[in-house]
Write a protein that holds these residues in place. Sequence first.
Motif, PDB file in Angstrom:
ATOM      1  N   HIS A 224      48.635  38.167  43.331  1.00 58.48           N
ATOM      2  CA  HIS A 224      47.434  38.459  44.123  1.00 58.48           C
ATOM      3  C   HIS A 224      46.227  37.805  43.435  1.00 58.48           C
ATOM      4  O   HIS A 224      45.432  38.485  42.761  1.00 58.48           O
ATOM      5  CB  HIS A 224      47.219  39.963  44.253  1.00 58.48           C
ATOM      6  N   PRO A 225      46.068  36.502  43.587  1.00 57.73           N
ATOM      7  CA  PRO A 225      45.012  35.758  42.873  1.00 57.73           C
ATOM      8  C   PRO A 225      43.597  36.265  43.114  1.00 57.73           C
ATOM      9  O   PRO A 225      42.724  36.067  42.273  1.00 57.73           O
ATOM     10  CB  PRO A 225      45.180  34.329  43.400  1.00 57.73           C
ATOM     11  N   ASP A 226      43.365  36.908  44.252  1.00 52.11           N
ATOM     12  CA  ASP A 226      42.011  37.362  44.576  1.00 52.11           C
ATOM     13  C   ASP A 226      41.748  38.809  44.164  1.00 52.11           C
ATOM     14  O   ASP A 226      40.669  39.350  44.449  1.00 52.11           O
ATOM     15  CB  ASP A 226      41.751  37.209  46.074  1.00 52.11           C
ATOM     16  N   ALA A 227      42.700  39.447  43.505  1.00 51.32           N
ATOM     17  CA  ALA A 227      42.523  40.852  43.118  1.00 51.32           C
ATOM     18  C   ALA A 227      41.423  40.985  42.063  1.00 51.32           C
ATOM     19  O   ALA A 227      41.252  40.105  41.221  1.00 51.32           O
ATOM     20  CB  ALA A 227      43.838  41.404  42.568  1.00 51.32           C
ATOM     21  N   PRO A 228      40.658  42.077  42.109  1.00 57.19           N
ATOM     22  CA  PRO A 228      39.610  42.278  41.090  1.00 57.19           C
ATOM     23  C   PRO A 228      40.228  42.534  39.721  1.00 57.19           C
ATOM     24  O   PRO A 228      41.354  43.041  39.614  1.00 57.19           O
ATOM     25  CB  PRO A 228      38.858  43.517  41.604  1.00 57.19           C
ATOM     26  N   ALA A 229      39.499  42.197  38.661  1.00 59.90           N
ATOM     27  CA  ALA A 229      40.002  42.350  37.299  1.00 59.90           C
ATOM     28  C   ALA A 229      40.297  43.814  36.991  1.00 59.90           C
ATOM     29  O   ALA A 229      39.583  44.718  37.439  1.00 59.90           O
ATOM     30  CB  ALA A 229      38.992  41.798  36.308  1.00 59.90           C
ATOM     31  N   ARG A 230      41.368  44.020  36.212  1.00 56.44           N
ATOM     32  CA  ARG A 230      41.760  45.366  35.805  1.00 56.44           C
ATOM     33  C   ARG A 230      41.934  45.405  34.296  1.00 56.44           C
ATOM     34  O   ARG A 230      42.132  44.380  33.652  1.00 56.44           O
ATOM     35  CB  ARG A 230      43.059  45.782  36.496  1.00 56.44           C
ATOM     36  N   CYS A 231      41.899  46.626  33.736  1.00 52.18           N
ATOM     37  CA  CYS A 231      42.072  46.774  32.293  1.00 52.18           C
ATOM     38  C   CYS A 231      42.651  48.143  31.972  1.00 52.18           C
ATOM     39  O   CYS A 231      42.627  49.055  32.805  1.00 52.18           O
ATOM     40  CB  CYS A 231      40.745  46.577  31.560  1.00 52.18           C
ATOM     41  N   HIS A 232      43.195  48.275  30.765  1.00 57.10           N
ATOM     42  CA  HIS A 232      43.714  49.555  30.262  1.00 57.10           C
ATOM     43  C   HIS A 232      43.250  49.709  28.813  1.00 57.10           C
ATOM     44  O   HIS A 232      43.497  48.834  27.982  1.00 57.10           O
ATOM     45  CB  HIS A 232      45.250  49.598  30.290  1.00 57.10           C
ATOM     46  N   LEU A 233      42.578  50.823  28.496  1.00 55.83           N
ATOM     47  CA  LEU A 233      42.175  51.121  27.127  1.00 55.83           C
ATOM     48  C   LEU A 233      42.929  52.364  26.676  1.00 55.83           C
ATOM     49  O   LEU A 233      42.767  53.443  27.251  1.00 55.83           O
ATOM     50  CB  LEU A 233      40.667  51.359  27.041  1.00 55.83           C
ATOM     51  N   LEU A 234      43.766  52.218  25.652  1.00 57.85           N
ATOM     52  CA  LEU A 234      44.633  53.301  25.200  1.00 57.85           C
ATOM     53  C   LEU A 234      44.077  53.955  23.938  1.00 57.85           C
ATOM     54  O   LEU A 234      43.515  53.285  23.069  1.00 57.85           O
ATOM     55  CB  LEU A 234      46.041  52.775  24.929  1.00 57.85           C
ATOM     56  N   GLU A 235      44.272  55.266  23.839  1.00 57.48           N
ATOM     57  CA  GLU A 235      43.846  56.012  22.654  1.00 57.48           C
ATOM     58  C   GLU A 235      44.948  57.007  22.289  1.00 57.48           C
ATOM     59  O   GLU A 235      44.849  58.201  22.603  1.00 57.48           O
ATOM     60  CB  GLU A 235      42.524  56.739  22.920  1.00 57.48           C
ATOM     61  N   PRO A 236      46.013  56.542  21.636  1.00 54.22           N
ATOM     62  CA  PRO A 236      47.122  57.440  21.299  1.00 54.22           C
ATOM     63  C   PRO A 236      46.693  58.495  20.291  1.00 54.22           C
ATOM     64  O   PRO A 236      45.825  58.246  19.441  1.00 54.22           O
ATOM     65  CB  PRO A 236      48.176  56.499  20.699  1.00 54.22           C
TER      66      PRO A 236
ATOM     67  N   ALA B 281      36.783  29.962  32.747  1.00 57.71           N
ATOM     68  CA  ALA B 281      36.033  28.853  33.339  1.00 57.71           C
ATOM     69  C   ALA B 281      36.907  27.997  34.250  1.00 57.71           C
ATOM     70  O   ALA B 281      36.444  27.513  35.292  1.00 57.71           O
ATOM     71  CB  ALA B 281      35.420  27.991  32.240  1.00 57.71           C
ATOM     72  N   VAL B 282      38.181  27.793  33.871  1.00 59.05           N
ATOM     73  CA  VAL B 282      39.067  26.939  34.671  1.00 59.05           C
ATOM     74  C   VAL B 282      39.880  27.742  35.679  1.00 59.05           C
ATOM     75  O   VAL B 282      40.682  27.185  36.427  1.00 59.05           O
ATOM     76  CB  VAL B 282      40.018  26.125  33.762  1.00 59.05           C
ATOM     77  N   GLY B 283      39.697  29.076  35.704  1.00 58.20           N
ATOM     78  CA  GLY B 283      40.391  29.907  36.673  1.00 58.20           C
ATOM     79  C   GLY B 283      41.872  30.039  36.416  1.00 58.20           C
ATOM     80  O   GLY B 283      42.668  30.190  37.356  1.00 58.20           O
ATOM     81  N   PHE B 284      42.281  30.011  35.140  1.00 57.51           N
ATOM     82  CA  PHE B 284      43.699  30.109  34.807  1.00 57.51           C
ATOM     83  C   PHE B 284      44.061  31.576  34.597  1.00 57.51           C
ATOM     84  O   PHE B 284      43.389  32.283  33.839  1.00 57.51           O
ATOM     85  CB  PHE B 284      43.992  29.312  33.532  1.00 57.51           C
ATOM     86  N   PRO B 285      45.125  32.086  35.258  1.00 57.28           N
ATOM     87  CA  PRO B 285      45.482  33.505  35.129  1.00 57.28           C
ATOM     88  C   PRO B 285      45.786  33.870  33.678  1.00 57.28           C
ATOM     89  O   PRO B 285      46.573  33.200  33.009  1.00 57.28           O
ATOM     90  CB  PRO B 285      46.740  33.638  35.996  1.00 57.28           C
ATOM     91  N   SER B 286      45.167  34.939  33.189  1.00 58.92           N
ATOM     92  CA  SER B 286      45.387  35.342  31.809  1.00 58.92           C
ATOM     93  C   SER B 286      45.065  36.815  31.621  1.00 58.92           C
ATOM     94  O   SER B 286      44.292  37.406  32.382  1.00 58.92           O
ATOM     95  CB  SER B 286      44.530  34.507  30.850  1.00 58.92           C
TER      96      SER B 286
END
Length: 351
Positions: A311-323, A136-141
């Motif tokens: 890169h504040p305007d980059a689209p959200a990314r994610c990684h889902l791992l399944e070892p 909501a506050v636009g804080f990088p996380s």
Amino acid sequence: MNIGEIAKRAGVSRSTVSYALSGKRPVSEDTRQKIQRVIDELGYRPNASARALANGRTSTIGLVFPPAGNHYTGMQLDFIGSVVEAAAAYDYDVLLSPSGVDSDRSFQRLLGERRVDGAILMEIRLQDDRIDHLTAVGFPSVAIGRTARPEGSWWVGLDHTALAAACVHHLADLGHRRVAFVNRPEQLLRAGYESAHRGLDGFTKAAAERGLTVRTYCCGDDAASGLSCLERILHDDPETTALVTLNEAALGGLYRGLAMAGRHIPRDFSLTGVVAGRWAETVTPQLTAADVPAEQLGRLAVELLVQQLDHPDAPARCHLLEPPISLRASTAPAGIRPTDPAPGPGSPTRP
């Protein structure tokens, strides 16, 4: 030693030294090298607070990691160490904040006073107000774990649903028909911890698919709770021959409980679960498990956060791992327990 002294010795203005250090404006290569030689000779290090005021960056990452109980488990400490090491590779320091919900004063100070450039959040819940607040506050996380609706957010995580299911299928393939599930503490399940819920979901669905008889248990994050839980498992269903666990902190107690009950691992009882590799290798016999890649998760989380900051305007990314499951020594085909009578000629064997 300060910028003024460096400027004097290099024969340039204070602003030129400042630009060379911050990179805000171009400086000729000859001038930059002249300034760098003076800096190297004097062993100058920019003051962190002054640098933060000048460029708006603290070079510090916040690790928001509330302990699930009254202490950190070994796996949790592995995660903390992995984030610290990965951040150091990018010249970032790490500030640990044991914060809970967004009303937590420590959490508010972390954000309101801009003590950090961004935050990595752990112990994620399916409904997590910390992530909602940061978004909501636009804080990088970046979150290590997934909420119920992770779309549009930055995160890395383990597929606990698939991993718990893989453990069930491994045991079923070995002929085990009565299997227990040892989860995290009950208060974490009630609070909506995503790993506990997704692991339970994967276990129950896979067990139903394979037609197994199962019981599920919540267990405290310590060896004493593991021992007590194992005693309950054998009391509730003495015919249980295997278990799957997400609770590495209870492993020692689970093993001790089986030894006290006269159950040999893996001849009489098989154990598997989702546990960090180095903890799976501390028990005897070593645990067959889907090894939690704490180092990789910490590194990926830091990488994603640095990408956000750069890169504040980059689209959200994610990684889902399944070892994959690492086959060690704690699982074996289901057999006849020593307490069972030996079958006579023509007697049917236990399936």
